[in-house]
Scaffold this motif. Structure first.
Motif, mmCIF file in Angstrom:
data_model
loop_
_atom_site.group_PDB
_atom_site.id
_atom_site.type_symbol
_atom_site.label_atom_id
_atom_site.label_comp_id
_atom_site.label_asym_id
_atom_site.label_seq_id
_atom_site.Cartn_x
_atom_site.Cartn_y
_atom_site.Cartn_z
ATOM 1 N N THR A 14 0.890 4.334 2.732
ATOM 2 C CA THR A 14 1.261 3.988 4.110
ATOM 3 C C THR A 14 2.665 3.398 4.168
ATOM 4 O OG1 THR A 14 -0.113 2.072 3.724
ATOM 5 C CG2 THR A 14 -0.957 3.705 5.221
ATOM 6 N N TYR A 15 3.067 2.729 3.078
ATOM 7 C CA TYR A 15 4.411 2.145 3.033
ATOM 8 C C TYR A 15 5.472 3.235 3.161
ATOM 9 C CZ TYR A 15 8.332 -0.563 1.145
ATOM 10 O OH TYR A 15 9.533 -1.194 0.975
ATOM 11 N N SER A 46 1.294 -2.331 5.770
ATOM 12 C CA SER A 46 1.303 -1.953 4.358
ATOM 13 C C SER A 46 2.210 -2.845 3.525
ATOM 14 C CB SER A 46 1.766 -0.495 4.229
ATOM 15 O OG SER A 46 3.094 -0.402 4.657
ATOM 16 N N ASP A 102 0.871 -1.161 0.000
ATOM 17 C CA ASP A 102 0.000 0.000 0.000
ATOM 18 C C ASP A 102 0.914 1.219 0.000
ATOM 19 O OD1 ASP A 102 -2.413 1.327 0.118
ATOM 20 O OD2 ASP A 102 -2.215 1.606 2.262
#
Lengths: 371, 118
Positions: free
Chosen positions: A83-84, A142, A80
């Motif tokens: 969020t990563y 994530s 993701d």
């Protein structure tokens, strides 16, 4: 006070310069905390540790840093993305902001400098350092990897479990000093340092702080044998470096807070220059005897100690105390084996939490009875 | 005083800039040669067959709930602790009632096995 000059323009120039100096010294100091850890653990395990790059391996961290950031920092499939990337950013942001209220005053001619002197300094620190949970949980969630997910979850549960005893361990200090302002706590004059007035608080604080910063023996989130890298398994290159940087900044920050709250911060014996010279000579002889540095290096270190101490700034004592606590941290890591996860949670909930509540009750009763 | 917080705000902005620079640098510095194998999720050399986002153990949910209860308690302690030298025995009596309720709750959770971790 921060009001250095009555001129508002110069005042803000000085504040900005202090902030940039803080940022620079934080990153450098963090690198050398890692170096210190590697050398100390090396010697505890009877091996030399890093000693090839530069004199006594002193440039090792610069080389490691360059290598780490120039590695490929790829983003695995199915992560993701937002969020990563947010996770390591939050980690670094929280680590930097924690330092903004730590009073590490340098004073010349009665004027002291710090970033912010707010009346709820401790609350600011707790509020900011609690953001670490987000960094670790988002990083784990994530990444779309099983190891990361499990590591992130475990870590989040661990952090919130120890946060309560961390918060409660300082309540006796607030009772005794009657303030949440770090500068007031540091300057508390009761005849004794607060570590002797509230020793149980110090012990609970230290244990919880080790757990909060994910350090051995509580480094469950990155238990290599079961979870590979834990929440940062899927991070590489620069983004991994950000997590790494944040971890060590947090360690230095909790040591600094322990110094300010329990050990009296920058206060120390006022000595005249003859005694300082004696201390510098003692440092020189000690270094010579330990054969850790060549004679010329020992002379340089002794000269730095004499010059720095001769300025009679509180920063000298502050740094000495922070280093002592950091050494305890490293010592713990090289001595104690990692706890099993259920034991870790039980220690937090069944031992530290009741103990810290009892600590608050007893301190409150004794305080009101005595004053 | 609210003006005490201005340096904090400036430092927040500077920290945001630093973090932004770090994130940008992470994209600019270093080689970028992605391939199918490299981009796979690491699972000790095995090709992952199921997605990683499993259902979570309810244990973590319970821990989070207990955390909310006791962390809010800790926050209530702070203003009380700071003002205890003014409140004195009155403050102790009031807080101990509150603390008793929470300690009973803790004892109850303990007896029910809410703190066990199998």
């Amino acid at each position: 006070m921060t009001n250095l000059y009555n001129d508002p323009f110069w005042h803000w120039i000085v504040v900005l310069a202090a902030m940039l100096a803080l940022l620079f010294s934080l990153v450098t100091a963090t690198a050398y905390v890692v170096f210190l850890e590697r050398v100390v653990i090396g010697h505890i395990q009877r091996r030399p540790g890093p000693n090839r790059v530069g004199p006594r391996g002193f440039l090792q961290m610069a080389v490691d840093g360059i290598k780490l950031v120039t590695k490929e920092s790829f983003i695995p499939r199915n992560v993701d993305l937002f969020t990563y990337i947010a996770a390591p950013s939050i980690a670094v942001l929280a680590a930097l902001l924690t330092w903004s209220v730590v009073p590490f005053a340098i004073w010349f001619g009665g004027v002291s400098y710090w970033i912010a002197n707010v009346n709820i300094g401790i609350l600011v620190i707790f509020a900011i350092s609690a953001m670490n949970v987000y960094a670790i949980m988002l990083g784990g969630y994530s990444s779309n990897s099983k190891y990361s997910l499990l590591g992130g979850l475990r870590s989040a549960a661990q952090l919130i479990s120890y946060e309560m005893s961390l918060g409660l361990s300082l309540v006796p200090i607030f009772i005794i000093t009657g303030s949440l302002r770090l500068q007031t706590i540091e300057g508390w004059h009761g005849g004794l340092p607060l570590i002797l007035v509230a020793p149980l608080s110090f012990v609970i604080y230290l244990i919880s702080a080790v757990a909060e910063t994910n350090r051995a023996p509580f480094d469950l989130p990155e238990a290599e044998s079961e979870l590979v890298g834990g929440y940062h398994t899927e991070y590489s290159g620069f983004k991994f470096a950000m997590f790494y940087l944040a971890e060590y900044m947090n360690i230095t920050a909790v040591s600094a807070i322990a110094t300010v709250v329990f050990l009296g911060g920058g206060s120390g014996p006022v000595l005249n220059w003859v005694l300082w010279l004696a201390i510098a000579v003692a440092v020189f002889l000690l270094l010579l005897w330990s054969r850790f540095v060549p004679p010329f290096g020992a002379l340089v270190v002794a000269a730095i100690v004499f010059a720095f101490a001769g300025l009679d700034t509180p920063l000298f004592w502050f740094l000495i105390k922070v280093l002592a606590i950091l050494f305890v941290y490293i010592w713990l890591r090289s001595t104690l084996p990692r706890l099993r996860y259920d034991m870790l949670m039980q220690l937090g909930w069944k031992v530290l939490l009741p103990l810290s509540i009892v600590n608050v009750i007893v301190t409150a009763l004794v305080f009101v009875a005595l004053t | 005083m609210i003006s005490d917080y201005v340096p904090l705000l400036i430092f927040l902005v500077i920290s945001f800039l630093v973090v932004g620079a770090l994130v940008t640098a992470s994209f600019l510095i270093g080689p970028s040669k992605p391939n199918q194998r490299k981009l796979q999720v690491y699972e000790s050399g095995i090709v992952p067959t199921t997605p990683a986002r499993h259902r979570l153990s309810v244990r973590f949910y319970l821990t989070a709930m207990l955390f909310i209860i006791f962390d809010v308690e800790a926050v209530f302690f702070y203003p009380w602790a700071v003002l205890l030298h003014v409140l004195r025995w009155y403050g102790i009596a009031e807080m101990f009632v509150f603390m008793l309720v929470l300690l009973v709750a803790l004892a109850h959770i303990w007896r029910k096995g809410g703190l066990e971790w199998e």
